[in-house]
Scaffold this active site. Structure first.
Site, PDB file in Angstrom:
ATOM      1  N   LYS A 102      -2.499  -2.024  -3.224  1.00  0.00           N
ATOM      2  CA  LYS A 102      -3.551  -1.162  -2.652  1.00  0.00           C
ATOM      3  C   LYS A 102      -3.152   0.297  -2.849  1.00  0.00           C
ATOM      4  O   LYS A 102      -2.473   0.886  -2.018  1.00  0.00           O
ATOM      5  CB  LYS A 102      -3.726  -1.487  -1.168  1.00  0.00           C
ATOM      6  CG  LYS A 102      -4.734  -0.587  -0.449  1.00  0.00           C
ATOM      7  CD  LYS A 102      -5.160  -1.160   0.888  1.00  0.00           C
ATOM      8  CE  LYS A 102      -6.010  -0.186   1.645  1.00  0.00           C
ATOM      9  NZ  LYS A 102      -6.720  -0.796   2.774  1.00  0.00           N
ATOM     10  N   GLU A 116       0.816  -1.225   0.000  1.00  0.00           N
ATOM     11  CA  GLU A 116       0.000   0.000   0.000  1.00  0.00           C
ATOM     12  C   GLU A 116       0.847   1.273   0.000  1.00  0.00           C
ATOM     13  O   GLU A 116       1.215   1.779   1.051  1.00  0.00           O
ATOM     14  CB  GLU A 116      -0.939   0.016   1.223  1.00  0.00           C
ATOM     15  CG  GLU A 116      -1.837   1.257   1.250  1.00  0.00           C
ATOM     16  CD  GLU A 116      -2.795   1.313   2.443  1.00  0.00           C
ATOM     17  OE1 GLU A 116      -2.713   0.442   3.327  1.00  0.00           O
ATOM     18  OE2 GLU A 116      -3.604   2.242   2.480  1.00  0.00           O
TER      19      GLU A 116
HETATM   20  P1  13P Z   1      -9.296   4.419   3.919  1.00  0.00           P
HETATM   21  O1  13P Z   1     -10.128   3.650   2.936  1.00  0.00           O
HETATM   22  O2  13P Z   1     -10.123   5.043   5.019  1.00  0.00           O
HETATM   23  O3  13P Z   1      -8.346   5.357   3.276  1.00  0.00           O
HETATM   24  O4  13P Z   1      -8.425   3.346   4.689  1.00  0.00           O
HETATM   25  C1  13P Z   1      -7.799   2.346   3.983  1.00  0.00           C
HETATM   26  C2  13P Z   1      -6.574   1.927   4.671  1.00  0.00           C
HETATM   27  O5  13P Z   1      -6.387   0.770   4.921  1.00  0.00           O
HETATM   28  C3  13P Z   1      -5.559   2.946   5.013  1.00  0.00           C
HETATM   29  O6  13P Z   1      -4.387   2.302   5.405  1.00  0.00           O
END
Ligand code: 13P
Length: 328
Positions: free
Chosen positions: A217, A175
């Site tokens: 992600k 991510e």
């Molecule tokens: P949000 O969808 O609220 O941005 O959170 C996703 C997430 O896992 C952030 O690390």
């Protein structure tokens, strides 16, 4: 189960991932907004409400847990959550990064921490039933940020994390989040996200990460939230897809977006728009706020609001399930 099989299950048709891995300080912030004290019990009750939503497994393939929740129990059966979720055919996942630290003396940029003891911690989670993991890096956009150093260091760390988790048998969710705070244009957002994804995949390649056994992600490519000209749904979808197609190998089975502060409705519409075309990967959701905001505001910490809270949560889960198929 092989990494490839888990990864494909995570992004199977019509399903996405619930990010319920808010750290304790973030959870406090969320609970402050409904005037609820945040303690181990209220956090357990909140997650219990979400995870017990009827037929959740029809829309949600996996749930990312925070360390505290990983060792908490379902309040009615007394089962530990990883066991409880597995029994519902929902894959348990775990956030394994330990948050952010300053990267520079000016404290403008951050580096994600947690690599030192990552092998031991991740092996423990794996032995207790975790099937996948998550590591989040963040990048700020200003006139001169993100710096090359920030992108380079965080990309290398993401790759090291992915390598360790794959060696244990956990599918890594990678991510890299480019934050959309600020008044930058959508073009700036596109350029920065492209540069970040390019370096992330260069680092992943150099460590020979198995792309078929990971999930990306990313953020969507949006205008900065304070930008005077906000882009249309079509433009967001087009630029996000273009950015991904230029940088993400088609051997990655799925891309599960974060919502990043978008409204629940917009996060769903953007995803739906992207799924109106045929893409090289499954495109789905791994939302935190965009799945939970209505549920939290309906529940308000009251046991009499559990069913309405679950209904609000399922409404978002169903809408995003449709959006992940372009069927909204
Ligand atoms: P949000 O969808 O609220 O941005 O959170 C996703 C997430 O896992 C952030 O690390």
């Amino acid at each position: 189960m092989s990494l490839e099989k888990i990864a494909n299950q995570m992004v199977q048709s019509g399903k996405g991932i619930l990010a319920a891995d808010e750290s304790t300080p973030t959870c406090k912030k969320r609970f402050d907004s409904i005037n609820l004290e945040s303690n181990a019990l209220t956090r357990n009750q909140y997650r219990d409400m979400l995870f017990n939503s009827p037929e959740l497994e029809n829309y949600i393939s996996g749930i990312i847990l925070f360390d505290e929740t990983f060792t908490q129990k379902d309040l009615s059966s007394g089962q530990l959550y990883p066991e409880f979720l597995s029994s519902k055919n929902i894959l348990p996942g775990i956030k394994v990064d330990l948050g952010l630290t300053s990267l520079d003396s000016a404290k403008q940029e951050q580096r994600t921490i947690g690599l030192e003891d990552l092998y031991d911690r991740s092996s423990f989670y794996f032995s207790r039933g975790a099937k996948f993991s998550k590591w989040r890096s963040v990048f700020h956009i200003t006139n001169d940020l993100p710096s090359d150093q920030c992108i380079q260091k965080n990309s290398e760390d993401l790759a090291e994390y992915a390598l360790i988790c794959q060696s244990i048998g956990l599918v890594p969710i990678v991510e890299p989040e480019v934050l959309m705070d600020g008044n930058h244009s959508i073009q700036k957002s596109y350029d920065v996200t492209s540069k970040v994804l390019n370096l992330v995949f260069e680092s992943l390649s150099s460590k020979s990460i198995n792309f078929e056994g990971m999930i990306l992600k990313p953020n969507m490519v949006l205008s900065g939230y304070e930008c005077s000209s906000q882009s249309s749904i079509e433009e967001v979808a087009e630029l996000t897809l273009q950015c991904l197609k230029n940088n993400v190998p088609s051997s990655v089975p799925g891309i599960a977006f974060l919502s990043g502060g978008q409204s629940e409705d917009l996060a769903t519409r953007h995803l739906n728009q992207m799924n109106l075309s045929t893409n090289p990967w499954k495109l789905t959701f791994s939302y935190g706020r965009a799945l939970q905001t209505s549920a939290l505001n309906t529940w308000k910490g009251q046991s009499s609001n559990i069913f309405p809270g679950q209904k609000a949560f399922l409404n978002r889960a169903k809408a995003n399930s449709l959006a992940s198929q372009g069927l909204l």
